[in-house]
Design an enzyme around this catalytic site. Structure first.
Site, PDB file in Angstrom:
ATOM      1  N   GLU A 143       0.928  -0.986   0.131  1.00 47.66           N
ATOM      2  CA  GLU A 143      -0.016   0.069   0.243  1.00 47.66           C
ATOM      3  C   GLU A 143       0.942   1.333  -0.009  1.00 47.66           C
ATOM      4  O   GLU A 143       1.806   1.274   0.616  1.00 47.66           O
ATOM      5  CB  GLU A 143      -0.899  -0.069   1.315  1.00 47.66           C
ATOM      6  CG  GLU A 143      -1.743   1.033   1.628  1.00 47.66           C
ATOM      7  CD  GLU A 143      -2.734   0.932   2.659  1.00 47.66           C
ATOM      8  OE1 GLU A 143      -3.055  -0.177   2.960  1.00 47.66           O
ATOM      9  OE2 GLU A 143      -2.999   1.877   3.407  1.00 47.66           O
TER      10      GLU A 143
ATOM     11  N   CYS B 147       3.615   8.399   1.148  1.00 46.25           N
ATOM     12  CA  CYS B 147       4.072   7.476   2.051  1.00 46.25           C
ATOM     13  C   CYS B 147       4.332   6.093   1.682  1.00 46.25           C
ATOM     14  O   CYS B 147       3.512   5.389   1.183  1.00 46.25           O
ATOM     15  CB  CYS B 147       2.787   7.590   3.261  1.00 46.25           C
ATOM     16  SG  CYS B 147       2.869   6.293   4.616  1.00 46.25           S
TER      17      CYS B 147
ATOM     18  N   CYS C  80       3.684  -6.281   9.519  1.00 50.55           N
ATOM     19  CA  CYS C  80       4.767  -5.725  10.677  1.00 50.55           C
ATOM     20  C   CYS C  80       4.732  -6.621  11.955  1.00 50.55           C
ATOM     21  O   CYS C  80       3.745  -7.055  12.407  1.00 50.55           O
ATOM     22  CB  CYS C  80       4.422  -4.231  11.012  1.00 50.55           C
ATOM     23  SG  CYS C  80       5.406  -3.702  12.227  1.00 50.55           S
TER      24      CYS C  80
ATOM     25  N   CYS D  13       1.988  -3.546  17.282  1.00 52.16           N
ATOM     26  CA  CYS D  13       1.240  -2.315  18.078  1.00 52.16           C
ATOM     27  C   CYS D  13      -0.313  -2.636  18.374  1.00 52.16           C
ATOM     28  O   CYS D  13      -0.850  -3.027  17.166  1.00 52.16           O
ATOM     29  CB  CYS D  13       1.318  -0.921  17.815  1.00 52.16           C
ATOM     30  SG  CYS D  13       3.248  -0.589  17.674  1.00 52.16           S
TER      31      CYS D  13
ATOM     32  N   CYS E 176      -2.661  -0.844  15.619  1.00 48.84           N
ATOM     33  CA  CYS E 176      -2.338  -0.588  14.179  1.00 48.84           C
ATOM     34  C   CYS E 176      -2.720  -1.783  13.265  1.00 48.84           C
ATOM     35  O   CYS E 176      -2.462  -2.885  13.471  1.00 48.84           O
ATOM     36  CB  CYS E 176      -0.588  -0.371  14.279  1.00 48.84           C
ATOM     37  SG  CYS E 176      -0.176  -0.192  12.584  1.00 48.84           S
TER      38      CYS E 176
ATOM     39  N   GLY F 248       5.058  -1.608   8.026  1.00 49.31           N
ATOM     40  CA  GLY F 248       6.234  -1.904   8.428  1.00 49.31           C
ATOM     41  C   GLY F 248       6.901  -1.169   9.269  1.00 49.31           C
ATOM     42  O   GLY F 248       6.609   0.271   9.358  1.00 49.31           O
TER      43      GLY F 248
ATOM     44  N   SER G 218       9.748   7.076  10.127  1.00 55.11           N
ATOM     45  CA  SER G 218       9.124   6.930  11.384  1.00 55.11           C
ATOM     46  C   SER G 218       9.525   5.560  11.944  1.00 55.11           C
ATOM     47  O   SER G 218       9.385   4.809  11.291  1.00 55.11           O
ATOM     48  CB  SER G 218       7.737   7.366  11.274  1.00 55.11           C
ATOM     49  OG  SER G 218       7.021   6.898  12.454  1.00 55.11           O
TER      50      SER G 218
ATOM     51  N   LEU H 120       5.699   7.580  19.733  1.00 51.27           N
ATOM     52  CA  LEU H 120       5.965   7.693  21.014  1.00 51.27           C
ATOM     53  C   LEU H 120       4.508   7.133  21.715  1.00 51.27           C
ATOM     54  O   LEU H 120       4.427   6.194  22.317  1.00 51.27           O
ATOM     55  CB  LEU H 120       6.300   9.227  21.634  1.00 51.27           C
ATOM     56  CG  LEU H 120       6.562   9.342  23.139  1.00 51.27           C
ATOM     57  CD1 LEU H 120       7.900   8.437  23.426  1.00 51.27           C
ATOM     58  CD2 LEU H 120       6.812  10.573  23.460  1.00 51.27           C
ATOM     59  N   HIS H 121       3.486   7.801  21.632  1.00 53.47           N
ATOM     60  CA  HIS H 121       2.040   7.467  21.927  1.00 53.47           C
ATOM     61  C   HIS H 121       1.650   7.342  23.318  1.00 53.47           C
ATOM     62  O   HIS H 121       0.421   7.207  23.536  1.00 53.47           O
ATOM     63  CB  HIS H 121       1.714   6.288  21.077  1.00 53.47           C
ATOM     64  CG  HIS H 121       2.059   6.235  19.686  1.00 53.47           C
ATOM     65  ND1 HIS H 121       1.796   7.575  18.886  1.00 53.47           N
ATOM     66  CD2 HIS H 121       2.083   5.413  18.577  1.00 53.47           C
ATOM     67  CE1 HIS H 121       2.053   7.206  17.460  1.00 53.47           C
ATOM     68  NE2 HIS H 121       2.179   5.873  17.438  1.00 53.47           N
TER      69      HIS H 121
ATOM     70  N   ASN I  26      -6.993   7.097  13.679  1.00 54.56           N
ATOM     71  CA  ASN I  26      -8.061   6.679  12.806  1.00 54.56           C
ATOM     72  C   ASN I  26      -8.672   5.199  13.205  1.00 54.56           C
ATOM     73  O   ASN I  26      -7.996   4.348  13.345  1.00 54.56           O
ATOM     74  CB  ASN I  26      -7.334   6.492  11.418  1.00 54.56           C
ATOM     75  CG  ASN I  26      -7.198   7.833  10.657  1.00 54.56           C
ATOM     76  OD1 ASN I  26      -8.104   8.532  10.390  1.00 54.56           O
ATOM     77  ND2 ASN I  26      -6.024   7.908  10.098  1.00 54.56           N
TER      78      ASN I  26
ATOM     79  N   CYS J 190      -3.492   3.859   8.653  1.00 51.14           N
ATOM     80  CA  CYS J 190      -2.249   3.053   8.044  1.00 51.14           C
ATOM     81  C   CYS J 190      -2.885   1.430   7.923  1.00 51.14           C
ATOM     82  O   CYS J 190      -2.975   0.929   9.023  1.00 51.14           O
ATOM     83  CB  CYS J 190      -1.367   3.429   9.042  1.00 51.14           C
ATOM     84  SG  CYS J 190       0.263   2.439   8.961  1.00 51.14           S
TER      85      CYS J 190
HETATM   86  N1  SAH Z   1       6.435   1.339  11.923  1.00 47.25           N
HETATM   87  C1  SAH Z   1       6.661   2.767  11.827  1.00 47.25           C
HETATM   88  C2  SAH Z   1       6.283   3.334  10.818  1.00 47.25           C
HETATM   89  C3  SAH Z   1       4.968   3.179  10.155  1.00 47.25           C
HETATM   90  S1  SAH Z   1       3.497   3.631  11.112  1.00 47.25           S
HETATM   91  C4  SAH Z   1       6.264   3.602  13.377  1.00 47.25           C
HETATM   92  O1  SAH Z   1       5.430   2.679  13.949  1.00 47.25           O
HETATM   93  O2  SAH Z   1       6.543   4.537  13.388  1.00 47.25           O
HETATM   94  C5  SAH Z   1       3.555   5.318  10.860  1.00 47.25           C
HETATM   95  C6  SAH Z   1       2.555   6.052  12.053  1.00 47.25           C
HETATM   96  O3  SAH Z   1       1.222   5.942  11.844  1.00 47.25           O
HETATM   97  C7  SAH Z   1       2.988   5.543  13.254  1.00 47.25           C
HETATM   98  O4  SAH Z   1       3.077   6.721  14.381  1.00 47.25           O
HETATM   99  C8  SAH Z   1       1.657   4.696  13.770  1.00 47.25           C
HETATM  100  O5  SAH Z   1       1.741   4.709  15.211  1.00 47.25           O
HETATM  101  C9  SAH Z   1       0.666   5.488  13.182  1.00 47.25           C
HETATM  102  N2  SAH Z   1      -0.470   4.821  13.120  1.00 47.25           N
HETATM  103  C10 SAH Z   1      -0.571   3.527  13.130  1.00 47.25           C
HETATM  104  N3  SAH Z   1      -2.032   3.144  12.832  1.00 47.25           N
HETATM  105  C11 SAH Z   1      -2.906   4.335  13.039  1.00 47.25           C
HETATM  106  C12 SAH Z   1      -4.204   4.923  13.006  1.00 47.25           C
HETATM  107  N4  SAH Z   1      -5.275   3.860  12.921  1.00 47.25           N
HETATM  108  N5  SAH Z   1      -4.256   6.069  13.054  1.00 47.25           N
HETATM  109  C13 SAH Z   1      -3.328   6.837  13.060  1.00 47.25           C
HETATM  110  N6  SAH Z   1      -2.224   6.822  13.235  1.00 47.25           N
HETATM  111  C14 SAH Z   1      -1.722   5.216  12.962  1.00 47.25           C
HETATM  112 FE1  SF4 Z   2       4.395  -1.702  13.042  1.00 47.13          FE
HETATM  113 FE2  SF4 Z   2       4.351   0.880  13.103  1.00 47.13          FE
HETATM  114 FE3  SF4 Z   2       2.147  -0.338  13.153  1.00 47.13          FE
HETATM  115 FE4  SF4 Z   2       3.550  -0.624  15.295  1.00 47.13          FE
HETATM  116  S1  SF4 Z   2       2.713   1.383  14.205  1.00 47.13           S
HETATM  117  S2  SF4 Z   2       2.531  -2.318  14.426  1.00 47.13           S
HETATM  118  S3  SF4 Z   2       5.516  -0.399  14.429  1.00 47.13           S
HETATM  119  S4  SF4 Z   2       3.647  -0.194  11.391  1.00 47.13           S
END
Ligand code: SAH
Ligand code: SF4
Length: 344
Positions: free
Chosen positions: A89, A102, A109, A113, A116, A156, A188, A212-213, A287, A330
């Site tokens: 994607e 992007c 991945c 998390c 995600c 990823g 990122s 960070l989150h 999201n 994402c």
């Molecule tokens: N794996 C890397 C890069 C890809 S994710 C990382 O985690 O940083 C890119 C960003 O999108 C990260 O900050 C991730 O936490 C965030 N993200 C993932 N799912 C999301 C969602 N549903 N809504 C908003 N941000 C999201």
């Molecule tokens: Fe992987 Fe980034 Fe999603 Fe965490 S936020 S599962 S590291 S893509």
């Protein structure tokens, strides 16, 4: 061998070893990345001999298929089918300062998390540099415009595919390649500490963003199990190390999850954690992902959180979402497609 996997230096070395001229590598790069010519036979300033050699030994890969969704704000989501039929994607966002893409770096991945969609599928394999580069080339081809900015924030964990990600950056940044300025590239990471330290020595002006989150270990470990391996203290130390060595400002991404990490007390903890660090905080309202019970914070809570950080002297922005009327989150679109094709 795929020529899109070569950095300019690697291609120069390769061609010289094969008794061709070093400058041939530049010519080839210009054909591919400046003129978007994807056939060796059309590279008219190369000798017949070299063209024949390239035909014989090299390939310029492209995707087998593509699917595009366009949102009302111009955001486009692409699904590309790779040579081995896996689907990736890619997202194009239109900004007043240019076109930003992007990119995806892995199939699935492994960091997993808890919020995600990308982590719903375990990693099948890493993408090769060529497969990441091709995402930019394919989007440019589709829209017939230049891409000026790249965010490595697709599916990823780029620092779990470090070498290929660095090779990708090298290729798109090269003046003979796509010439995307390093300052216009952002990577990122979920916080892979040893790679953050390695990245500090890359000597590239590329931006680093840290997901960070959460402002404390307990909450962060709930959301991101990588925090058990690299807890906040280690992460913050690595970020400080990075800043010391690069003199660059770091971005902290903080998704706002309703009643999970968006209390004012969290904003206070966050500002304590980041005080004195050369950074800024990018707040993003989460999201919604169907498979999880988390919800994004509403606008009021998001604004209060944002304001609290500002009041406490932390530079922060509350990002506007893009592509709200398509599968914006994402990894969402890909996971939907995979489920469809699995008949679920
Ligand atoms: N794996 C890397 C890069 C890809 S994710 C990382 O985690 O940083 C890119 C960003 O999108 C990260 O900050 C991730 O936490 C965030 N993200 C993932 N799912 C999301 C969602 N549903 N809504 C908003 N941000 C999201
Ligand atoms: Fe992987 Fe980034 Fe999603 Fe965490 S936020 S599962 S590291 S893509």
């Amino acid at each position: 061998m795929d020529i899109l996997d070569f950095t300019l230096t690697e291609l120069e070395e390769y061609l010289v070893a094969k008794k061709f001229k070093k400058f041939n590598a530049r010519q080839i790069f210009e054909w591919i990345y400046k003129k978007q010519v994807m056939q060796f036979s059309e590279m008219s300033n190369l000798s017949k001999n070299l063209r024949a050699f390239l035909e014989e030994n090299m390939n310029i890969s492209s995707f087998k298929d593509q699917f595009v969704q366009t949102a009302s704000d111009g955001t486009m989501k692409f699904l590309f089918t790779l040579a081995d039929n896996n689907i990736i994607e890619t997202v194009l966002m239109r900004h007043n300062y240019g076109n930003s893409v992007c990119v995806t770096t892995q199939l699935g991945c492994n960091i997993g998390c808890s919020f995600c969609a990308s982590g719903l599928q375990k990693k099948k394999r890493d993408l090769k540099a060529s497969e990441i580069v091709s995402q930019i080339l394919a989007v440019e081809e589709k829209i017939q415009e230049r891409i000026s900015h790249v965010v490595v924030m697709g599916i990823g964990e780029p620092f779990d595919n470090y070498e290929e990600t660095m090779r990708f950056v090298d290729i798109i940044n090269d003046p003979y390649g796509l010439e995307i300025g390093a300052r216009h590239i952002t990577i990122s990471t979920s916080g892979i500490v040893p790679k953050i330290k390695a990245f500090a020595h890359q000597d590239k002006q590329v931006n680093l963003a840290i997901s960070l989150h959460a402002p404390n270990d307990r909450l962060r470990s709930d959301l991101m199990k990588i925090n058990d391996t690299y807890p906040l203290r280690m992460l913050i130390d690595a970020v400080k190390y990075y800043i010391e060595h690069t003199n660059r400002r770091v971005t902290f991404e903080y998704i706002l999850l309703d009643h999970v990490n968006d209390e004012l007390s969290h904003a206070d903890q966050l500002s304590d954690l980041l005080r004195g660090i050369n950074c800024y905080v990018n707040l993003i309202r989460y999201n919604k992902v169907e498979e999880f019970s988390y919800n994004g914070s509403n606008e009021v809570r998001a604004n209060h959180f944002h304001q609290r950080l500002l009041n406490r002297g932390i530079t922060a922005t509350l990002r506007k979402e893009k592509g709200g009327d398509i599968d914006a989150a994402c990894g969402q679109l890909r996971s939907k497609k995979i489920k469809e094709s699995d008949g679920l």
